[in-house]
Design a protein around this motif. Structure first.
Motif, short mmCIF file in Angstrom:
data_model
loop_
_atom_site.label_atom_id
_atom_site.label_comp_id
_atom_site.label_asym_id
_atom_site.label_seq_id
_atom_site.Cartn_x
_atom_site.Cartn_y
_atom_site.Cartn_z
N ARG A 37 0.76 -1.24 0.13
CA ARG A 37 0.21 -0.15 -0.15
C ARG A 37 0.96 1.34 -0.11
O ARG A 37 1.81 1.33 0.81
CB ARG A 37 -1.05 0.04 1.27
CG ARG A 37 -2.15 -0.81 1.07
CD ARG A 37 -3.06 -0.58 2.25
NE ARG A 37 -4.17 -1.58 2.27
CZ ARG A 37 -5.20 -1.14 2.89
NH1 ARG A 37 -5.48 -0.21 3.71
NH2 ARG A 37 -6.36 -2.03 2.63
N ARG A 89 -6.39 2.06 -7.71
CA ARG A 89 -7.36 1.37 -7.40
C ARG A 89 -7.21 -0.30 -6.90
O ARG A 89 -6.07 -0.75 -6.90
CB ARG A 89 -8.13 0.95 -8.80
CG ARG A 89 -8.88 2.44 -9.18
CD ARG A 89 -9.52 2.28 -10.55
NE ARG A 89 -9.79 3.34 -11.12
CZ ARG A 89 -9.88 3.59 -12.47
NH1 ARG A 89 -9.83 2.58 -13.18
NH2 ARG A 89 -9.93 4.86 -12.92
N GLY A 90 -8.16 -0.75 -6.41
CA GLY A 90 -8.28 -2.08 -5.91
C GLY A 90 -8.31 -2.29 -4.42
O GLY A 90 -7.63 -1.39 -3.68
N LYS A 91 -8.73 -3.41 -3.79
CA LYS A 91 -8.69 -3.81 -2.50
C LYS A 91 -7.38 -3.86 -2.04
O LYS A 91 -7.35 -3.02 -0.88
CB LYS A 91 -9.29 -5.10 -2.35
CG LYS A 91 -9.94 -5.43 -0.97
CD LYS A 91 -10.59 -6.65 -1.02
CE LYS A 91 -11.25 -6.97 0.33
NZ LYS A 91 -12.22 -8.12 0.18
N GLU A 92 -6.24 -4.17 -2.48
CA GLU A 92 -5.12 -4.12 -1.99
C GLU A 92 -4.57 -2.53 -1.83
O GLU A 92 -3.89 -2.44 -0.70
CB GLU A 92 -4.00 -4.88 -2.90
CG GLU A 92 -4.57 -6.00 -3.59
CD GLU A 92 -5.52 -5.96 -4.57
OE1 GLU A 92 -5.53 -5.08 -5.41
OE2 GLU A 92 -6.50 -6.54 -4.66
N GLY A 120 -6.53 -0.06 -1.24
CA GLY A 120 -7.36 0.64 0.00
C GLY A 120 -7.73 2.17 -0.24
O GLY A 120 -8.22 2.59 0.56
N GLU A 179 -11.49 2.73 -0.13
CA GLU A 179 -11.96 2.08 1.17
C GLU A 179 -11.70 3.43 2.05
O GLU A 179 -12.54 3.78 2.94
CB GLU A 179 -11.25 1.00 1.68
CG GLU A 179 -12.14 0.35 2.61
CD GLU A 179 -13.04 -0.32 2.24
OE1 GLU A 179 -14.04 -0.30 3.00
OE2 GLU A 179 -13.07 -1.23 1.43
N PHE A 226 -17.68 -2.76 -5.61
CA PHE A 226 -17.23 -2.00 -4.26
C PHE A 226 -18.35 -1.38 -3.42
O PHE A 226 -18.10 -1.73 -1.96
CB PHE A 226 -16.40 -0.75 -4.58
CG PHE A 226 -15.82 0.10 -3.52
CD1 PHE A 226 -14.94 -0.24 -2.50
CD2 PHE A 226 -16.52 1.48 -3.24
CE1 PHE A 226 -14.46 0.58 -1.69
CE2 PHE A 226 -16.31 2.13 -2.50
CZ PHE A 226 -15.16 1.69 -1.57
N ARG A 238 -20.16 -4.31 -1.61
CA ARG A 238 -19.07 -5.03 -0.66
C ARG A 238 -19.05 -4.12 0.67
O ARG A 238 -18.87 -4.55 1.85
CB ARG A 238 -17.56 -4.85 -1.15
CG ARG A 238 -16.69 -6.13 -0.34
CD ARG A 238 -15.41 -6.06 -0.99
NE ARG A 238 -14.95 -5.08 -1.29
CZ ARG A 238 -14.53 -4.73 -2.45
NH1 ARG A 238 -14.90 -5.34 -3.60
NH2 ARG A 238 -13.63 -3.51 -2.67
N ASN A 239 -19.56 -2.83 0.67
CA ASN A 239 -19.50 -1.83 1.66
C ASN A 239 -20.79 -1.51 2.33
O ASN A 239 -21.21 -0.57 2.97
CB ASN A 239 -18.93 -0.60 1.27
CG ASN A 239 -17.18 -0.92 1.54
OD1 ASN A 239 -16.70 -0.71 2.27
ND2 ASN A 239 -16.76 -0.87 0.31
#
Length: 165
Positions: free
Chosen positions: A2, A91-94, A96, A99, A131, A134-135
């Motif tokens: 990150r 971008r992307g969950k990794e 964060g 988020e 996204f 998921r939230n």
């Protein structure tokens, strides 16, 4: 790994950075038929967001703006999420980034007593749909959105999140 990101409120002095991030994502990357003329809020974030009880935040890596999110306070203990954009490389969950931006907005909502968070997007942004879902956002039909929700063309997909007290 990150990147080190800082989330900060953005004001009119960041307008050019905001434009440089958002317009290419909308127009070039996703071919959304929208222009700057259709988004006067981008040239005056203080009047459209901050001064009306909302907010506009940016994610920065060093001094580079890599993501944005904004909130319009609509009254009725509700708000509309706007201008959620993240540069492709962040971008992307990794990573964060999205988020962090969303959590900043939701924390601000809680602090202001906002319990209903609404948003709209376009059908082609499937990753954004995943996204939001998921939230905790639930998809809504257009006619299920409250009358006070500020609609934007070309948006055609709607979501709602109820925040617990």
């Amino acid at each position: 790994m990150r990147p080190a990101l800082t989330i900060t409120p953005l004001f009119n002095d960041s307008s050019q950075q905001i434009l440089d991030l958002i317009l290419p994502i909308q127009q070039i990357e996703f071919n959304v038929p929208i222009t700057l003329e259709g988004q006067p809020d981008l040239l005056n974030v203080e009047a459209f967001y901050h001064q009306t009880g909302g907010g506009f935040w940016g994610a920065k890596s060093n001094d580079e703006l890599v993501g944005t999110i904004a909130m319009i306070a609509t009254g009725h203990q509700a708000c509309a999420v706007r201008k959620m954009f993240v540069k492709k490389e962040y971008r992307g969950k990794e990573m964060g980034t999205a988020e962090l931006l969303l959590n900043t907005l939701l924390n601000d909502c809680r602090a202001k007593g906002i319990t209903d968070v609404y948003l709209s997007t376009v059908d082609m942004l499937k990753a954004a749909h995943r996204f939001y879902e998921r939230n905790g956002f639930e998809r809504r039909k257009s006619e299920e959105m409250p009358a006070y929700f500020p609609r934007m063309t070309p948006d055609n997909v709607y979501y709602h999140l109820h925040l617990s007290a």
